[in-house]
Design a protein around this motif. Structure first.
Motif, short mmCIF file in Angstrom:
data_model
loop_
_atom_site.label_atom_id
_atom_site.label_comp_id
_atom_site.label_asym_id
_atom_site.label_seq_id
_atom_site.Cartn_x
_atom_site.Cartn_y
_atom_site.Cartn_z
N SER A 39 0.85 -1.19 0.00
CA SER A 39 0.00 0.00 0.00
C SER A 39 0.88 1.24 0.00
O SER A 39 2.07 1.18 0.34
N THR A 40 0.28 2.37 -0.40
CA THR A 40 1.02 3.62 -0.55
C THR A 40 0.23 4.77 0.04
O THR A 40 -0.98 4.88 -0.16
N PHE A 41 0.93 5.63 0.78
CA PHE A 41 0.33 6.84 1.35
C PHE A 41 1.05 8.04 0.72
O PHE A 41 2.28 8.14 0.80
N PHE A 43 1.61 12.21 0.16
CA PHE A 43 1.47 13.49 0.86
C PHE A 43 2.07 14.62 0.03
O PHE A 43 3.12 14.45 -0.59
N LYS A 75 -3.27 11.36 11.99
CA LYS A 75 -3.09 11.81 10.61
C LYS A 75 -2.40 10.72 9.80
O LYS A 75 -2.11 9.64 10.28
N GLY A 76 -2.14 11.04 8.53
CA GLY A 76 -1.75 10.03 7.56
C GLY A 76 -0.50 9.24 7.91
O GLY A 76 -0.43 8.04 7.63
N ASP A 79 -1.29 6.50 10.28
CA ASP A 79 -2.03 5.45 9.57
C ASP A 79 -1.06 4.57 8.77
O ASP A 79 -1.21 3.35 8.73
N ALA A 80 -0.06 5.20 8.15
CA ALA A 80 0.92 4.44 7.38
C ALA A 80 1.73 3.53 8.28
O ALA A 80 2.01 2.37 7.92
N VAL A 91 5.34 -1.03 2.90
CA VAL A 91 4.36 0.04 2.81
C VAL A 91 5.14 1.33 2.54
O VAL A 91 6.18 1.58 3.15
N VAL A 93 5.50 5.54 2.02
CA VAL A 93 5.07 6.93 2.26
C VAL A 93 5.78 7.79 1.22
O VAL A 93 7.01 7.83 1.17
#
Length: 266
Positions: A39-41, A43, A75-76, A79-80, A91, A93
């Motif tokens: 998965s990828t976050f 910003f 915040k994000g 979550d990451a 994962v 960021v």
């Protein structure tokens, strides 16, 4: 390939992808997670942003019966971290154009966790959140990648802050990459002219022209419009009013290339 190799060898959990505009940093930063990650976050920051838009904030939250009360809000980045803690693979960021941010405000005490994440985990060292008092641990499978446009004057303020924590991978302009981008999209002789143009603008015109500016070009006939709309404004800003002769030289290079004449004069 260099970034993927660093991640695979455990040499790169914090990566800084550095290059001029048009050298493929955003596309590469998205391609790597698609190849390796679960998965990828993503910003993007503005200069006034702080860790309250990235890690944790204290915000008004609606309550039953009406009204609000202030509570810690994740915040994000948290979550990451939680997603990485539950994942078997990597994962990611992605921090787009990190030079736009005030790095110290956005990262704050995270810099220590990022730099010493492995030793902190082994020694059971944890950092607790200011508002929630919950622990924050950055898992080893969380890969943080920041892109940076080193043509931007704001990079002078962030390079030192990131240098020790982030391994740097440089993305230079490349005729090889340009050939890969446009192979089968333009005629071979036009591609040769574009590669010559790229090198000539860099070496003689003194401007670090990125190869991905040409990625949507289907014919060299479209060159004049592309240059006028997308490239010339950046060249003009880069050289400024005191190097007008450099701008005029690059103007002439593009005009010659659009007529397939640059190779005849080189």
């Amino acid at each position: 390939d260099e970034a993927i190799g660093a991640i695979a060898k455990n040499d790169g959990r914090n990566l800084q992808l550095v290059g001029r505009p048009g050298t493929g940093k955003p596309s590469e930063s998205l391609k790597i997670p698609s190849d390796l990650g679960e998965s990828t976050f993503f910003f993007q920051f503005l200069e006034p942003d702080s860790d309250e838009v990235f890690v944790e904030a204290y915000e008004p939250v609606p309550i039953d019966g009406g009204g609000v009360e202030f509570e810690p809000v994740k915040k994000g980045f948290r979550d990451a971290c939680e997603a990485a803690d539950e994942a078997e693979g990597y994962v990611f960021v992605l921090l787009d154009e990190i030079n736009r941010a005030n790095v110290s405000r956005v990262f704050g005490e995270l810099f220590t966790l990022i730099e010493y994440r492995e030793s902190n985990t082994k020694k059971s060292v944890e950092q607790r959140m200011l508002y929630s008092d919950e622990p924050l641990v950055i898992p080893d499978n969380l890969v943080i990648m920041a892109t940076m446009n080193n043509l931007d004057k704001s990079t002078e303020d962030v390079e030192f802050a990131l240098r020790r924590r982030f391994a740097q991978i440089t993305f230079p302009p490349s005729t090889e990459a340009l050939r890969r981008l446009l192979s089968g999209q333009v005629r071979p002789n036009e591609l040769d002219e574009l590669c010559l143009l790229l090198n000539t603008v860099i070496e003689d015109g003194g401007y670090p022209l990125g190869h991905t500016y040409f990625k949507d070009l289907e014919s060299i006939d479209e060159m004049t419009k592309l240059y006028r709309r997308r490239i010339r404004p950046s060249v003009q800003e880069y050289h400024g009013e005191y190097r007008q002769e450099q701008l005029e030289m690059i103007d002439d290079m593009f005009q010659q290339a659009s007529r397939m004449e640059l190779s005849e004069t080189s």
